[in-house]
Design a protein around this motif. Structure first.
Motif, PDB file in Angstrom:
ATOM      1  N   ARG A 112      24.725  13.622 -22.534  1.00 47.28           N
ATOM      2  CA  ARG A 112      24.679  12.881 -23.802  1.00 47.28           C
ATOM      3  C   ARG A 112      23.600  13.441 -24.722  1.00 47.28           C
ATOM      4  O   ARG A 112      23.802  13.564 -25.936  1.00 47.28           O
ATOM      5  CB  ARG A 112      24.416  11.395 -23.535  1.00 47.28           C
ATOM      6  CG  ARG A 112      25.613  10.634 -22.997  1.00 47.28           C
ATOM      7  CD  ARG A 112      25.433   9.135 -23.149  1.00 47.28           C
ATOM      8  NE  ARG A 112      26.606   8.429 -22.652  1.00 47.28           N
ATOM      9  CZ  ARG A 112      26.714   7.937 -21.432  1.00 47.28           C
ATOM     10  NH1 ARG A 112      25.715   8.068 -20.573  1.00 47.28           N
ATOM     11  NH2 ARG A 112      27.802   7.311 -21.050  1.00 47.28           N
ATOM     12  N   GLU A 125      34.367  11.172 -26.266  1.00 48.79           N
ATOM     13  CA  GLU A 125      34.045   9.840 -26.770  1.00 48.79           C
ATOM     14  C   GLU A 125      33.417   9.884 -28.161  1.00 48.79           C
ATOM     15  O   GLU A 125      33.168   8.836 -28.759  1.00 48.79           O
ATOM     16  CB  GLU A 125      33.088   9.138 -25.802  1.00 48.79           C
ATOM     17  CG  GLU A 125      33.645   8.970 -24.401  1.00 48.79           C
ATOM     18  CD  GLU A 125      32.624   8.384 -23.437  1.00 48.79           C
ATOM     19  OE1 GLU A 125      31.480   8.118 -23.897  1.00 48.79           O
ATOM     20  OE2 GLU A 125      32.950   8.192 -22.260  1.00 48.79           O
ATOM     21  N   ARG A 126      33.151  11.108 -28.657  1.00 53.51           N
ATOM     22  CA  ARG A 126      32.461  11.242 -29.946  1.00 53.51           C
ATOM     23  C   ARG A 126      33.425  11.732 -31.021  1.00 53.51           C
ATOM     24  O   ARG A 126      34.272  12.595 -30.763  1.00 53.51           O
ATOM     25  CB  ARG A 126      31.290  12.221 -29.826  1.00 53.51           C
ATOM     26  CG  ARG A 126      30.247  11.827 -28.804  1.00 53.51           C
ATOM     27  CD  ARG A 126      29.099  12.812 -28.809  1.00 53.51           C
ATOM     28  NE  ARG A 126      28.424  12.880 -30.094  1.00 53.51           N
ATOM     29  CZ  ARG A 126      27.137  12.590 -30.280  1.00 53.51           C
ATOM     30  NH1 ARG A 126      26.396  12.201 -29.270  1.00 53.51           N
ATOM     31  NH2 ARG A 126      26.590  12.688 -31.484  1.00 53.51           N
ATOM     32  N   ASP A 149      24.526  11.516 -16.563  1.00 50.06           N
ATOM     33  CA  ASP A 149      25.202  11.581 -17.859  1.00 50.06           C
ATOM     34  C   ASP A 149      24.207  11.646 -19.012  1.00 50.06           C
ATOM     35  O   ASP A 149      24.551  12.127 -20.098  1.00 50.06           O
ATOM     36  CB  ASP A 149      26.113  10.365 -18.050  1.00 50.06           C
ATOM     37  CG  ASP A 149      27.452  10.524 -17.355  1.00 50.06           C
ATOM     38  OD1 ASP A 149      27.664  11.560 -16.682  1.00 50.06           O
ATOM     39  OD2 ASP A 149      28.288   9.600 -17.459  1.00 50.06           O
ATOM     40  N   ILE A 150      22.988  11.163 -18.811  1.00 50.36           N
ATOM     41  CA  ILE A 150      22.028  11.151 -19.913  1.00 50.36           C
ATOM     42  C   ILE A 150      21.728  12.574 -20.392  1.00 50.36           C
ATOM     43  O   ILE A 150      21.459  12.787 -21.581  1.00 50.36           O
ATOM     44  CB  ILE A 150      20.715  10.442 -19.532  1.00 50.36           C
ATOM     45  CG1 ILE A 150      19.980  11.183 -18.411  1.00 50.36           C
ATOM     46  CG2 ILE A 150      20.972   9.002 -19.164  1.00 50.36           C
ATOM     47  CD1 ILE A 150      18.575  10.648 -18.160  1.00 50.36           C
ATOM     48  N   LEU A 201      29.964  17.066 -19.930  1.00 52.02           N
ATOM     49  CA  LEU A 201      30.010  17.394 -21.354  1.00 52.02           C
ATOM     50  C   LEU A 201      31.423  17.219 -21.914  1.00 52.02           C
ATOM     51  O   LEU A 201      31.609  16.641 -22.997  1.00 52.02           O
ATOM     52  CB  LEU A 201      29.530  18.829 -21.577  1.00 52.02           C
ATOM     53  CG  LEU A 201      28.032  19.070 -21.443  1.00 52.02           C
ATOM     54  CD1 LEU A 201      27.739  20.559 -21.329  1.00 52.02           C
ATOM     55  CD2 LEU A 201      27.275  18.477 -22.628  1.00 52.02           C
ATOM     56  N   LEU A 248      32.276  13.347 -21.984  1.00 51.87           N
ATOM     57  CA  LEU A 248      31.538  12.550 -22.963  1.00 51.87           C
ATOM     58  C   LEU A 248      31.772  13.031 -24.393  1.00 51.87           C
ATOM     59  O   LEU A 248      31.702  12.236 -25.335  1.00 51.87           O
ATOM     60  CB  LEU A 248      30.047  12.581 -22.627  1.00 51.87           C
ATOM     61  CG  LEU A 248      29.689  11.911 -21.296  1.00 51.87           C
ATOM     62  CD1 LEU A 248      28.232  12.179 -20.930  1.00 51.87           C
ATOM     63  CD2 LEU A 248      29.962  10.412 -21.360  1.00 51.87           C
ATOM     64  N   ALA A 249      32.068  14.320 -24.572  1.00 51.76           N
ATOM     65  CA  ALA A 249      32.388  14.809 -25.916  1.00 51.76           C
ATOM     66  C   ALA A 249      33.639  14.137 -26.444  1.00 51.76           C
ATOM     67  O   ALA A 249      33.786  13.917 -27.658  1.00 51.76           O
ATOM     68  CB  ALA A 249      32.566  16.321 -25.896  1.00 51.76           C
ATOM     69  N   SER A 285      17.231  14.664 -21.737  1.00 47.37           N
ATOM     70  CA  SER A 285      17.117  13.220 -21.896  1.00 47.37           C
ATOM     71  C   SER A 285      16.347  12.915 -23.177  1.00 47.37           C
ATOM     72  O   SER A 285      15.263  13.452 -23.408  1.00 47.37           O
ATOM     73  CB  SER A 285      16.379  12.623 -20.693  1.00 47.37           C
ATOM     74  OG  SER A 285      15.821  11.375 -21.021  1.00 47.37           O
ATOM     75  N   LEU A 294      24.771  16.759 -26.243  1.00 48.62           N
ATOM     76  CA  LEU A 294      25.752  16.537 -27.304  1.00 48.62           C
ATOM     77  C   LEU A 294      25.085  15.968 -28.555  1.00 48.62           C
ATOM     78  O   LEU A 294      25.435  16.324 -29.681  1.00 48.62           O
ATOM     79  CB  LEU A 294      26.847  15.597 -26.807  1.00 48.62           C
ATOM     80  CG  LEU A 294      27.756  16.158 -25.703  1.00 48.62           C
ATOM     81  CD1 LEU A 294      28.617  15.040 -25.108  1.00 48.62           C
ATOM     82  CD2 LEU A 294      28.640  17.279 -26.246  1.00 48.62           C
ATOM     83  N   HIS A 295      24.109  15.103 -28.356  1.00 52.69           N
ATOM     84  CA  HIS A 295      23.370  14.513 -29.476  1.00 52.69           C
ATOM     85  C   HIS A 295      22.703  15.600 -30.307  1.00 52.69           C
ATOM     86  O   HIS A 295      22.822  15.623 -31.538  1.00 52.69           O
ATOM     87  CB  HIS A 295      22.319  13.534 -28.933  1.00 52.69           C
ATOM     88  CG  HIS A 295      21.448  12.922 -29.981  1.00 52.69           C
ATOM     89  ND1 HIS A 295      21.747  11.727 -30.591  1.00 52.69           N
ATOM     90  CD2 HIS A 295      20.273  13.351 -30.530  1.00 52.69           C
ATOM     91  CE1 HIS A 295      20.803  11.442 -31.481  1.00 52.69           C
ATOM     92  NE2 HIS A 295      19.892  12.402 -31.453  1.00 52.69           N
TER      93      HIS A 295
END
Length: 222
Positions: free
Chosen positions: A198, A11-12, A194-195, A5, A8-9, A105, A201-202
Motif C-alpha cells: 500500500r 482497489e485504486r 500489505d502495508i 501490489l 491492491l492496485a 510503511s 502504491l501511495h
C-alpha cells in the motif's frame, strides 16, 4: 510483494497496472487483464509512468536503464544493493524521479522523522533500537532498524541495536531514548505485509508528476 501490489492496485482508481515482470517466463501471459513478462523481456513492456521494483539486486541495472531511456520514475524496495548500485540511483536521479527505501510503511516514514527530532532534542541520552521479525528473516539488524539508526545519527545520537527472531512476527521496531530517571519509547508494529505494498502504491501515485530527483517516502506522504 508482486502479488500484493497487483491485488491492491486493483482497489485504486488512480493507478493502472500496464505490466507485471518476474524473473522466469510466466506460465500465463495475461492474468486479470495484466500482461506478464519475464525479466529477459523487460524492454518489451508497454509504456508506463512509474516502475515499482521489489526484486533482486541483479535486476536493478536493466530496470534502471529502461526507466532512464523512457524518462520514467523508479520506486525500489529491493534490498542488498551494493554501494555502486546506490550510486547509480543517485546518478539517475539527475534525469528521472527515483525513490529507494528499505521500508514502505507510511507509519515508519513518520517514525523516522520522530526519531530524528527526538535525537536532536535529547543530546546525551542513550539511544537503543530493538527490532523483532519472524524466524525466517536472515539479516539482523533489519534494514528498517538501520535506517532508523541513520535518522538517530542525523539528530546526534549514537544508536545501539538488538534483534529478535521469533514466530511469525511481521515486523516491530522500537526506538528508545533513555536519560536519568526517564525514558521515551517510539514504536511501530506491522500486523500485515500489505502495508508495504500500500505504501509503495501511495508514493507511486505521487511520484509520477514529480521532477527528477532523489525522494524519500516521507516526501510523498501527502
Amino acid at each position: 510483494m508482486g502479488q500484493a501490489l497487483l491485488r491492491l492496485a486493483g482497489e485504486r482508481e488512480d493507478i493502472a497496472v500496464v505490466a507485471a515482470v518476474a524473473r522466469s517466463t510466466p506460465a500465463q501471459r495475461v492474468v486479470d487483464g495484466v500482461p506478464h513478462f519475464s525479466a529477459a523481456e523487460l524492454v518489451s513492456v508497454p509504456e508506463f509512468d512509474v516502475a515499482i521494483d521489489f526484486s533482486l539486486p541483479q535486476g536493478m541495472a536493466p530496470l534502471l536503464a529502461l526507466c532512464e531511456a523512457r524518462g520514467c520514475g523508479l520506486i525500489s524496495g529491493t534490498t542488498g544493493l551494493e554501494p555502486e548500485q546506490h550510486a547509480a540511483l543517485d546518478a539517475a536521479a539527475a534525469r528521472i524521479p527515483v525513490l529507494w527505501a528499505s521500508n514502505f510503511s507510511l507509519g515508519v516514514a513518520v517514525l523516522d522523522d520522530l526519531v530524528r527530532r527526538a535525537a536532536a532534542a535529547l543530546p546525551g541520552w542513550d539511544c537503543d533500537i530493538v527490532e523483532s521479525h519472524h524466524v525466517h528473516k536472515k539479516d539482523a539488524p533489519s534494514g528498517t532498524a538501520l535506517t532508523l539508526g541513520e535518522a538517530a545519527r542525523a539528530g546526534g545520537a549514537e544508536p545501539r541495536y538488538a534483534a529478535l527472531r521469533a514466530g511469525d512476527i511481521v515486523g516491530e521496531h522500537m526506538v528508545q531514548f533513555t536519560g536519568l530517571g526517564e525514558r521515551i519509547e517510539l514504536a511501530h508494529r506491522a500486523t500485515s505485509r500489505d502495508i508495504f505494498a500500500r505504501g509503495a502504491l501511495h508514493v507511486a501515485a505521487r511520484l509520477r508528476d514529480r521532477p527528477a530527483g532523489r525522494y524519500r517516502v516521507a516526501d510523498l506522504l501527502s
